[in-house]
Design a protein around this motif. Sequence first.
Motif, PDB file in Angstrom:
ATOM      1  N   UNK A  52       0.867  -1.185   0.000  1.00 35.98           N
ATOM      2  CA  UNK A  52       0.000   0.000   0.000  1.00 35.98           C
ATOM      3  C   UNK A  52       0.899   1.229   0.000  1.00 35.98           C
ATOM      4  N   UNK A  53       1.092   1.823  -1.169  1.00 34.67           N
ATOM      5  CA  UNK A  53       2.057   2.919  -1.267  1.00 34.67           C
ATOM      6  C   UNK A  53       1.547   4.118  -2.049  1.00 34.67           C
ATOM      7  N   UNK A  54       0.264   4.149  -2.370  1.00 30.87           N
ATOM      8  CA  UNK A  54      -0.272   5.266  -3.160  1.00 30.87           C
ATOM      9  C   UNK A  54      -1.282   6.078  -2.371  1.00 30.87           C
ATOM     10  N   UNK A  55      -2.277   5.402  -1.753  1.00 31.30           N
ATOM     11  CA  UNK A  55      -3.348   6.107  -1.055  1.00 31.30           C
ATOM     12  C   UNK A  55      -3.200   5.933   0.456  1.00 31.30           C
ATOM     13  N   UNK A  56      -3.649   6.909   1.240  1.00 33.29           N
ATOM     14  CA  UNK A  56      -3.632   6.766   2.695  1.00 33.29           C
ATOM     15  C   UNK A  56      -4.539   5.616   3.145  1.00 33.29           C
ATOM     16  N   UNK A  57      -4.348   5.146   4.371  1.00 32.08           N
ATOM     17  CA  UNK A  57      -5.209   4.061   4.879  1.00 32.08           C
ATOM     18  C   UNK A  57      -6.695   4.434   4.791  1.00 32.08           C
ATOM     19  N   UNK A  58      -7.480   3.521   4.346  1.00 30.95           N
ATOM     20  CA  UNK A  58      -8.921   3.743   4.222  1.00 30.95           C
ATOM     21  C   UNK A  58      -9.355   4.303   2.890  1.00 30.95           C
ATOM     22  N   UNK A  59      -8.463   4.991   2.186  1.00 32.81           N
ATOM     23  CA  UNK A  59      -8.849   5.603   0.914  1.00 32.81           C
ATOM     24  C   UNK A  59      -9.087   4.544  -0.154  1.00 32.81           C
ATOM     25  N   UNK A  60      -8.211   3.530  -0.186  1.00 32.86           N
ATOM     26  CA  UNK A  60      -8.413   2.434  -1.142  1.00 32.86           C
ATOM     27  C   UNK A  60      -9.785   1.793  -0.934  1.00 32.86           C
ATOM     28  N   UNK A  61     -10.126   1.506   0.334  1.00 33.78           N
ATOM     29  CA  UNK A  61     -11.420   0.882   0.618  1.00 33.78           C
ATOM     30  C   UNK A  61     -12.575   1.792   0.217  1.00 33.78           C
ATOM     31  N   UNK A  62     -12.392   3.101   0.375  1.00 32.02           N
ATOM     32  CA  UNK A  62     -13.445   4.042  -0.024  1.00 32.02           C
ATOM     33  C   UNK A  62     -13.638   4.021  -1.542  1.00 32.02           C
ATOM     34  N   UNK A  63     -12.534   4.064  -2.296  1.00 32.18           N
ATOM     35  CA  UNK A  63     -12.636   3.978  -3.747  1.00 32.18           C
ATOM     36  C   UNK A  63     -13.260   2.647  -4.170  1.00 32.18           C
ATOM     37  N   UNK A  64     -12.849   1.591  -3.513  1.00 27.57           N
ATOM     38  CA  UNK A  64     -13.370   0.255  -3.814  1.00 27.57           C
ATOM     39  C   UNK A  64     -14.885   0.211  -3.625  1.00 27.57           C
ATOM     40  N   UNK A  65     -15.358   0.846  -2.536  1.00 32.19           N
ATOM     41  CA  UNK A  65     -16.791   0.839  -2.232  1.00 32.19           C
ATOM     42  C   UNK A  65     -17.574   1.686  -3.223  1.00 32.19           C
ATOM     43  N   UNK A  66     -17.134   2.932  -3.417  1.00 28.97           N
ATOM     44  CA  UNK A  66     -17.918   3.834  -4.262  1.00 28.97           C
ATOM     45  C   UNK A  66     -17.854   3.451  -5.736  1.00 28.97           C
ATOM     46  N   UNK A  67     -16.791   2.771  -6.161  1.00 30.77           N
ATOM     47  CA  UNK A  67     -16.744   2.304  -7.550  1.00 30.77           C
ATOM     48  C   UNK A  67     -17.893   1.354  -7.826  1.00 30.77           C
ATOM     49  N   UNK A  68     -18.041   0.330  -6.982  1.00 34.20           N
ATOM     50  CA  UNK A  68     -19.106  -0.640  -7.213  1.00 34.20           C
ATOM     51  C   UNK A  68     -20.480  -0.019  -7.130  1.00 34.20           C
ATOM     52  N   UNK A  69     -20.707   0.799  -6.114  1.00 31.42           N
ATOM     53  CA  UNK A  69     -22.018   1.425  -5.935  1.00 31.42           C
ATOM     54  C   UNK A  69     -22.349   2.341  -7.105  1.00 31.42           C
ATOM     55  N   UNK A  70     -21.392   3.160  -7.513  1.00 33.47           N
ATOM     56  CA  UNK A  70     -21.646   4.127  -8.584  1.00 33.47           C
ATOM     57  C   UNK A  70     -21.942   3.435  -9.904  1.00 33.47           C
ATOM     58  N   UNK A  71     -21.140   2.436 -10.256  1.00 30.51           N
ATOM     59  CA  UNK A  71     -21.316   1.793 -11.557  1.00 30.51           C
ATOM     60  C   UNK A  71     -22.618   1.003 -11.636  1.00 30.51           C
ATOM     61  N   UNK A  72     -23.034   0.383 -10.532  1.00 36.09           N
ATOM     62  CA  UNK A  72     -24.251  -0.418 -10.564  1.00 36.09           C
ATOM     63  C   UNK A  72     -25.508   0.439 -10.482  1.00 36.09           C
ATOM     64  N   UNK A  73     -25.541   1.363  -9.521  1.00 32.01           N
ATOM     65  CA  UNK A  73     -26.774   2.089  -9.231  1.00 32.01           C
ATOM     66  C   UNK A  73     -26.899   3.415  -9.982  1.00 32.01           C
ATOM     67  N   UNK A  74     -25.774   4.008 -10.370  1.00 36.83           N
ATOM     68  CA  UNK A  74     -25.832   5.342 -10.952  1.00 36.83           C
ATOM     69  C   UNK A  74     -25.301   5.411 -12.376  1.00 36.83           C
ATOM     70  N   UNK A  75     -24.742   4.315 -12.892  1.00 35.19           N
ATOM     71  CA  UNK A  75     -24.333   4.282 -14.295  1.00 35.19           C
ATOM     72  C   UNK A  75     -25.188   3.300 -15.089  1.00 35.19           C
TER      73      UNK A  75
END
Length: 511
Positions: A52-75
């Motif tokens: 883990x060398x790019x995003x701060x702790x928790x940021x990866x999980x946030x991107x991971x969560x909102x990617x799935x939600x956005x693509x399924x429900x809002x795209x």
Amino acid sequence: MTDRRPGVLSPWLTTLDHRDIGRYYLLFGALSGVWGGTDALAVRTELLSPAVDLWPPGTYDAFFTTHGVTMLFFFATPVAFGFANYLVPLLIGADDMAFPRVNATAFWLLPPALVLARAGTVGHLLGVGWLAPPATGWTMYPPLSVEGPGLGFDFLLLGLHLAGVSTILSAVNLIVTIVMERESVTWATLDIYSWSMLTTAGLVLFAFPVLGSTLLMLLLDRHVGTVFFATDGGGPILFQHLFWFFGHPEVYILILPAMGLISHILPRFAGRRLFGFRYVVYSTLAIGVLSFGVWAHHMFTTGIDPRLQASFMAVSLAIAVPSAVKTFNWITTLWNGRVRLTAPMLFCLAAVSLFVLGGVTGVFLASIPVDLVLHGTAFVVGHFHLLLVGTITTALFAASYYWFPLIVGRWYDPGLARAHFWLTAVGTVLAFCPLLVAGALGLPRRMATYPADFAVWHTIATVGAYIIATGQLLWLLNVVTAVRNGELVENCPVPRSIDHEWRTRDDTSRD
């Protein structure tokens, strides 16, 4: 109803015309897809290295969560209903949707829903400490989702609930429109796309209320002290049953419109009628029924009763049959046809090919012994992305090119369209097929870190993701350029254009 209604706000904001609402859905879905796509690139960039060398702790999980939600429900869902809003009344000869005001209300619920769903992640990136990002994954499993601090996840639950209400309103409107508003169109002559959307709307009515109830129970557990999903009482398993009772029909809520688009567009450029039209309709209805009997194949590793596991495995294998019927009919339609490789046809062919690959890998996962080995690996990620990106998204792009002259009134650039196709198709194969291999070798999913032995597979997948992103930039360039400066479509009345073959510069085999 074609006039825009005057009001306090601009008439563009108060329109009840189904074509305007359809365009709004398509624009909203495209913008949401770009936003969700940036989440995917953020995730894939982090996965270039095992640490883990790019995003701060928790940021990866946030991107991971909102990617799935956005693509399924809002795209994917808004784009599918956007095409339905625009096209179904024209296909069945209706003046408008049955309930125009409900139709407009359903759309205008989506922008605030998207803002709520993504507020936590945006706030986290801006340094708003009290607005902790949602970091549960799009499945939101308890106890993590019950105990997680911060308002970001609460906003996500409220946004998803609002999006669910919007989708239910659209589904009710679509069902009433197709059943009651048909002019000179009988059930025997109803087109295949309308059949697909009618079945999809029926699935929404049964699936989305379950999701809404589950989200409310989760909110009550977090803030009122209820114990719907308490660990001691088996609550996490209950949550999974409720969530996947919605979650797997949701897959077919997304893929049935794509199948309807393929079945409608592919014959136009094959020079033949759709082979076995009646059986394609039957297979659509069969998928709609069977989709509610397969949810627990997501739960083979949870220790549920083996007798239940066996029944869900049987239904999961059975649902492959109507899907295979569609594939057979598409291939037979192409056989001995006069195939014209226009941009819509290229995307249809890619959708069919990648559907076969994604579907076959799904059959493996429907088998209990195989799923026990592969369930927590990247094999699952490769499988469902071959369906969600390789089939659903490519079918939506086929529709965007096929009906672009009708919806926009101008022609797109066929050269850019073909470049978009090749980048999307090649990128999809590179992004997700390596995950099948790596998953079979044991690469875990959902994690920002992984064994260094798998770095090469993640590198290939990330390159594929960036190729896909490049293709979508070409699509955006093509759309913006065509809207501003594209050649005008002349003398193309709606009754003819809705099923027109679009013999244009894009036809490479024209005499």
